[in-house]
Motif scaffolding. Structure first.
Motif, PDB file in Angstrom:
ATOM      1  N   GLY A 182     -99.775  11.772   7.619  1.00 60.24           N
ATOM      2  CA  GLY A 182     -98.409  11.292   7.833  1.00 60.24           C
ATOM      3  C   GLY A 182     -97.920  10.511   6.627  1.00 60.24           C
ATOM      4  N   LEU A 183     -98.790   9.612   6.135  1.00 60.16           N
ATOM      5  CA  LEU A 183     -98.407   8.791   4.983  1.00 60.16           C
ATOM      6  C   LEU A 183     -98.166   9.657   3.752  1.00 60.16           C
ATOM      7  N   SER A 184     -99.040  10.663   3.541  1.00 58.66           N
ATOM      8  CA  SER A 184     -98.898  11.446   2.317  1.00 58.66           C
ATOM      9  C   SER A 184     -97.616  12.281   2.362  1.00 58.66           C
ATOM     10  N   HIS A 185     -97.305  12.805   3.567  1.00 57.46           N
ATOM     11  CA  HIS A 185     -96.076  13.598   3.645  1.00 57.46           C
ATOM     12  C   HIS A 185     -94.840  12.712   3.570  1.00 57.46           C
ATOM     13  N   LEU A 186     -94.969  11.495   4.092  1.00 56.97           N
ATOM     14  CA  LEU A 186     -93.868  10.543   3.963  1.00 56.97           C
ATOM     15  C   LEU A 186     -93.662  10.187   2.489  1.00 56.97           C
ATOM     16  N   ALA A 187     -94.782   9.957   1.790  1.00 52.43           N
ATOM     17  CA  ALA A 187     -94.694   9.637   0.364  1.00 52.43           C
ATOM     18  C   ALA A 187     -94.083  10.796  -0.403  1.00 52.43           C
ATOM     19  N   MET A 188     -94.499  12.036  -0.046  1.00 47.47           N
ATOM     20  CA  MET A 188     -93.922  13.207  -0.697  1.00 47.47           C
ATOM     21  C   MET A 188     -92.415  13.259  -0.467  1.00 47.47           C
ATOM     22  N   TYR A 189     -92.045  12.922   0.778  1.00 45.35           N
ATOM     23  CA  TYR A 189     -90.622  12.945   1.123  1.00 45.35           C
ATOM     24  C   TYR A 189     -89.853  11.958   0.253  1.00 45.35           C
ATOM     25  N   LEU A 190     -90.460  10.767   0.078  1.00 53.10           N
ATOM     26  CA  LEU A 190     -89.793   9.746  -0.725  1.00 53.10           C
ATOM     27  C   LEU A 190     -89.809  10.112  -2.211  1.00 53.10           C
ATOM     28  N   LEU A 191     -90.880  10.830  -2.623  1.00 50.65           N
ATOM     29  CA  LEU A 191     -91.018  11.201  -4.034  1.00 50.65           C
ATOM     30  C   LEU A 191     -90.166  12.402  -4.408  1.00 50.65           C
ATOM     31  N   GLU A 192     -89.827  13.198  -3.401  1.00 52.84           N
ATOM     32  CA  GLU A 192     -89.142  14.466  -3.643  1.00 52.84           C
ATOM     33  C   GLU A 192     -88.029  14.371  -4.670  1.00 52.84           C
ATOM     34  N   THR A 193     -87.141  13.416  -4.431  1.00 54.38           N
ATOM     35  CA  THR A 193     -85.975  13.309  -5.285  1.00 54.38           C
ATOM     36  C   THR A 193     -86.362  13.004  -6.729  1.00 54.38           C
ATOM     37  N   SER A 194     -87.267  12.041  -6.903  1.00 58.52           N
ATOM     38  CA  SER A 194     -87.589  11.658  -8.265  1.00 58.52           C
ATOM     39  C   SER A 194     -88.407  12.750  -8.954  1.00 58.52           C
ATOM     40  N   LEU A 195     -89.271  13.438  -8.183  1.00 56.77           N
ATOM     41  CA  LEU A 195     -90.022  14.551  -8.770  1.00 56.77           C
ATOM     42  C   LEU A 195     -89.079  15.669  -9.160  1.00 56.77           C
ATOM     43  N   GLU A 196     -88.088  15.904  -8.323  1.00 53.39           N
ATOM     44  CA  GLU A 196     -87.158  16.977  -8.613  1.00 53.39           C
ATOM     45  C   GLU A 196     -86.384  16.693  -9.878  1.00 53.39           C
ATOM     46  N   GLU A 197     -86.027  15.409 -10.057  1.00 57.29           N
ATOM     47  CA  GLU A 197     -85.278  15.067 -11.257  1.00 57.29           C
ATOM     48  C   GLU A 197     -86.115  15.236 -12.511  1.00 57.29           C
ATOM     49  N   SER A 198     -87.391  14.822 -12.432  1.00 58.46           N
ATOM     50  CA  SER A 198     -88.183  14.895 -13.655  1.00 58.46           C
ATOM     51  C   SER A 198     -88.770  16.279 -13.879  1.00 58.46           C
ATOM     52  N   TYR A 199     -88.926  17.079 -12.836  1.00 55.36           N
ATOM     53  CA  TYR A 199     -89.523  18.401 -13.025  1.00 55.36           C
ATOM     54  C   TYR A 199     -88.522  19.537 -12.849  1.00 55.36           C
ATOM     55  N   GLN A 200     -87.333  19.205 -12.387  1.00 50.53           N
ATOM     56  CA  GLN A 200     -86.305  20.229 -12.177  1.00 50.53           C
ATOM     57  C   GLN A 200     -86.706  21.251 -11.131  1.00 50.53           C
ATOM     58  N   TYR A 201     -87.605  20.849 -10.200  1.00 51.95           N
ATOM     59  CA  TYR A 201     -87.997  21.782  -9.154  1.00 51.95           C
ATOM     60  C   TYR A 201     -87.806  21.148  -7.800  1.00 51.95           C
ATOM     61  N   ASP A 202     -87.742  22.010  -6.823  1.00 54.36           N
ATOM     62  CA  ASP A 202     -87.809  21.554  -5.439  1.00 54.36           C
ATOM     63  C   ASP A 202     -89.240  21.214  -5.103  1.00 54.36           C
ATOM     64  N   PHE A 203     -89.450  20.068  -4.438  1.00 55.70           N
ATOM     65  CA  PHE A 203     -90.757  19.802  -3.852  1.00 55.70           C
ATOM     66  C   PHE A 203     -90.567  19.706  -2.358  1.00 55.70           C
ATOM     67  N   SER A 204     -91.586  20.112  -1.640  1.00 58.65           N
ATOM     68  CA  SER A 204     -91.434  20.120  -0.195  1.00 58.65           C
ATOM     69  C   SER A 204     -92.425  19.153   0.433  1.00 58.65           C
ATOM     70  N   SER A 205     -91.924  18.301   1.340  1.00 60.53           N
ATOM     71  CA  SER A 205     -92.812  17.386   2.048  1.00 60.53           C
ATOM     72  C   SER A 205     -93.287  18.011   3.351  1.00 60.53           C
ATOM     73  N   SER A 206     -92.618  19.076   3.771  1.00 63.76           N
ATOM     74  CA  SER A 206     -92.978  19.667   5.055  1.00 63.76           C
ATOM     75  C   SER A 206     -94.035  20.752   4.904  1.00 63.76           C
ATOM     76  N   LEU A 207     -94.330  21.102   3.650  1.00 65.62           N
ATOM     77  CA  LEU A 207     -95.361  22.109   3.401  1.00 65.62           C
ATOM     78  C   LEU A 207     -96.705  21.599   3.912  1.00 65.62           C
ATOM     79  N   PHE A 208     -97.410  22.434   4.675  1.00 61.46           N
ATOM     80  CA  PHE A 208     -98.738  22.049   5.149  1.00 61.46           C
ATOM     81  C   PHE A 208     -99.755  23.001   4.559  1.00 61.46           C
ATOM     82  N   LEU A 209    -100.679  22.472   3.775  1.00 62.53           N
ATOM     83  CA  LEU A 209    -101.616  23.324   3.038  1.00 62.53           C
ATOM     84  C   LEU A 209    -102.856  23.616   3.863  1.00 62.53           C
TER      85      LEU A 209
END
Lengths: 399, 209
Positions: free
Chosen positions: A334-361
């Motif tokens: 839960g924490l890692s996906h929450l962190a991904m959710y919070l990171l999404e925007t900043s990762l997208e800005e620096s990498y120019q890609y979509d990141f997904s927090s809902s992806l389950f590996l």
């Protein structure tokens, strides 16, 4: 009332003593999960964005920077190459023999943080981009935009805008020639979603307005994406380009491999740290179960009096270990996906890609299996001890 | 029916075997087992309850000679047919009064009957504490709940180890009365092990160790 609910109630009866184990396990699994999420998504995107490009030819400089800027659109462009020189190279024996296709990339301008790329129609075809509406650009100053650009900047067909100099989005505006949106592409999951595409001629015209007339002698592009006819070309062309011309050829595959190697060390250190935390959490589960058994000795003997077999007491304690493991795992994920959710925007800005927090590996399922094994092992010795509770001695000594 | 014959037991640390007088209790009878500290009365109670296995001799409850039962079968038999009340009542602290009673039913695979739990507790004047945590009860209340737990599976034999020695006179009398009425209601054998002289006059059936 059954053994499972009794295990559960034993845990929530003393939440504080279990809190440390839970937090440690959550921290460890969370860290591993977020490492998995970030690295797989970055590697996925990197691979997807390579789209079979064998080589990138651009200005001399750092090959990694060339790959990052021209293929992944992360770093600053390295500089420009003269189109005539490139065409001369294409015209050589080697060029004719080994190069199948070349797609120009001309970057340097942007619109509100999204890069404007001058290229040919082969570029969207490369990423299998389809039109959601409108059309591919045909004339100068017409642009076709990626889905994320359209969504985030709320642009639609017919909108006009002025491009800004530089890729950061803070440069001077080219305020004399407005560009017009003529098409919007469907999402592809690749970097193209984040770009505004136009013809190479548009980029030339924009810069012509700045007082630099562009004629057949000084036409420039930032880079060329090269497809070779065979592997031999991939090996020969760089050698030739790097030695015989003012240009440089870089292999995306080699450069990204180098990049993984550089960042891999850091990821490894974090992974080892996470594993240590998980082992400590296992130890902590063991200690808290073991000490709680001391307190509950009389209870366990009592359960034996009431008809519980040793096996039942064994299962009771094992289940407590497993419940803690599952809880810790769930909190961690839960924490890692929450962190991904919070990171999404900043990762997208620096990498120019979509990141997904809902992806389950899939790996996260393995992590669950690992957590269960940990819970079982941590509970094993306490469980064996519980199953060996001697009723008579415990009852007489613990009055 | 609770019958012992030539019962003896040896603790690992001791050399001499402890021997016990033969017991013969018929259904519905109430007995007092008297003895000073160290006379082995708790050991005898544990032998009768199947918590210890005798070195020699026979413990028969109904038609079962419990010393011959396999460990798991003995656990089940004990949970079903023998209700034991200890001097200091203990419970599974994570559970409420009702859940402790349910656990006693669950552990012998009996149906978890909330109505029976409720009516049994009510007959012991503990109906209002159904959902209380056992740690919130007073000593007298705890002893009553432990009586209820010993009775919940309708055992043939109720064994009580010093059930009154920690209680004041008023609670002692009450607990005694409850034990007697409940045992009578279920036609169970009641055997109280004690050195509490207050109980002597209540029982005509007595064994001295």
């Amino acid at each position: 009332m059954n053994i499972l609910s009794l295990s559960w109630k034993n845990i929530i009866n003393k939440p504080l003593s279990m809190l440390l184990s839970l937090l440690l396990l959550a921290l460890g699994t969370g860290l591993i999960s977020i490492l998995l999420l970030v690295t797989t998504q970055i590697e996925d995107k990197f691979e997807k964005n390579q789209a079979g490009v064998d080589l990138i030819i651009g200005a001399k400089g750092s090959p990694l920077q060339l790959v990052l800027s021209s293929m992944y659109h992360i770093d600053n462009p390295t500089g420009n190459i003269n189109l005539n020189e490139f065409e001369a190279m294409m015209g050589t024996h080697l060029g004719r023999r080994y190069i199948k296709q070349a797609i120009p990339i001309s970057s340097g301008d942007s619109h509100k943080g999204h890069r404007i790329i001058g290229t040919t129609q082969a570029y969207p075809t490369l990423y299998k981009a389809e039109l959601a509406e409108g059309k591919i650009w045909e004339n100068k100053f017409e642009v076709t935009i990626g889905s994320v650009v359209a969504e985030r900047l709320e642009m639609k067909i017919g909108d006009t805008f002025f491009s800004a100099h530089g890729v950061g989005g803070e440069g001077d505006m080219h305020e004399d020639k407005p560009m017009t949106v003529v098409g919007i592409m469907k999402p592809t999951g690749s970097v193209i979603d984040q770009l505004l595409l136009t013809g190479v001629e548009t980029v030339w015209s924009v810069h012509e307005e700045e007082g630099v007339p562009v004629d057949s002698a000084n036409r420039e592009v930032t880079a060329m994406l090269i497809f070779c006819r065979n592997k031999f070309g991939v090996l020969t062309i760089p050698n030739f380009v790097n030695k015989q011309t003012k240009m440089m050829a870089a292999s995306p595959a080699m450069e990204t491999a180098r990049l993984y190697e550089l960042t891999g060390n850091g990821v490894d250190v974090l992974r080892i740290l996470a594993i240590i935390i998980i082992v400590v959490s296992g130890l902590s589960i063991f200690i808290s179960l073991f000490s709680s058994l001391k307190e509950r000795q009389y209870e366990l003997a009592l359960m034996r009096v009431m008809g519980a077999t040793p096996l039942r007491l064994f299962v009771l304690v094992i289940l407590e270990g497993l419940i803690l493991a599952i809880l810790g795992y769930l909190i961690g994920i839960g924490l890692s996906h929450l962190a991904m959710y919070l990171l999404e925007t900043s990762l997208e800005e620096s990498y120019q890609y979509d990141f997904s927090s809902s992806l389950f590996l899939n790996e996260e399922w393995y992590l669950l299996a690992g957590a269960l094994v940990l819970g079982f092992i941590a509970a094993l010795i306490p469980a064996i001890r519980a199953s060996r509770t001697d009723i008579s001695t415990t009852l007489t000594s613990n009055r | 029916m609770l019958i012992t014959n030539n019962l003896s037991f040896t603790y690992q640390s001791a050399n001499a075997a402890m021997t016990f007088p033969d017991i013969n209790c018929q259904s519905g009878e109430h007995w007092l087992l008297l003895g000073q500290s160290g006379s082995g009365k708790t050991t005898l109670l544990h032998l009768l309850g199947g918590l210890l296995r005798p070195k020699n001799g026979v413990v028969r409850i109904g038609n079962t000679e419990i010393q011959n039962l396999k460990p798991a079968a003995l656990d089940k038999f004990r949970g079903k047919n023998i209700g034991i009340i200890f001097q200091k009542p203990h419970f599974v602290t994570a559970l409420t009064v009702e859940e402790n009673m349910q656990l006693a039913q669950y552990l012998v695979n009996e149906k978890q009957d909330k109505n029976r739990i409720k009516s049994l507790l009510e007959s012991l004047n503990m109906g209002h504490k159904l959902h209380a945590k056992t740690s919130e009860l007073s000593e007298g209340e705890k002893q009553r709940v432990s009586i209820a737990r010993a009775l919940i599976n309708r055992p043939e034999v109720i064994l009580a180890d010093e059930p009154t020695s920690a209680l004041d006179d008023k609670n002692c009398e009450e607990v005694l009365k409850l034990l007697e009425t409940q045992a009578k209601e279920q036609n169970a054998i009641l055997l109280i092990v004690t050195h509490d002289n207050r109980l002597k006059d209540h029982f005509k059936n007595q064994i001295n160790l």
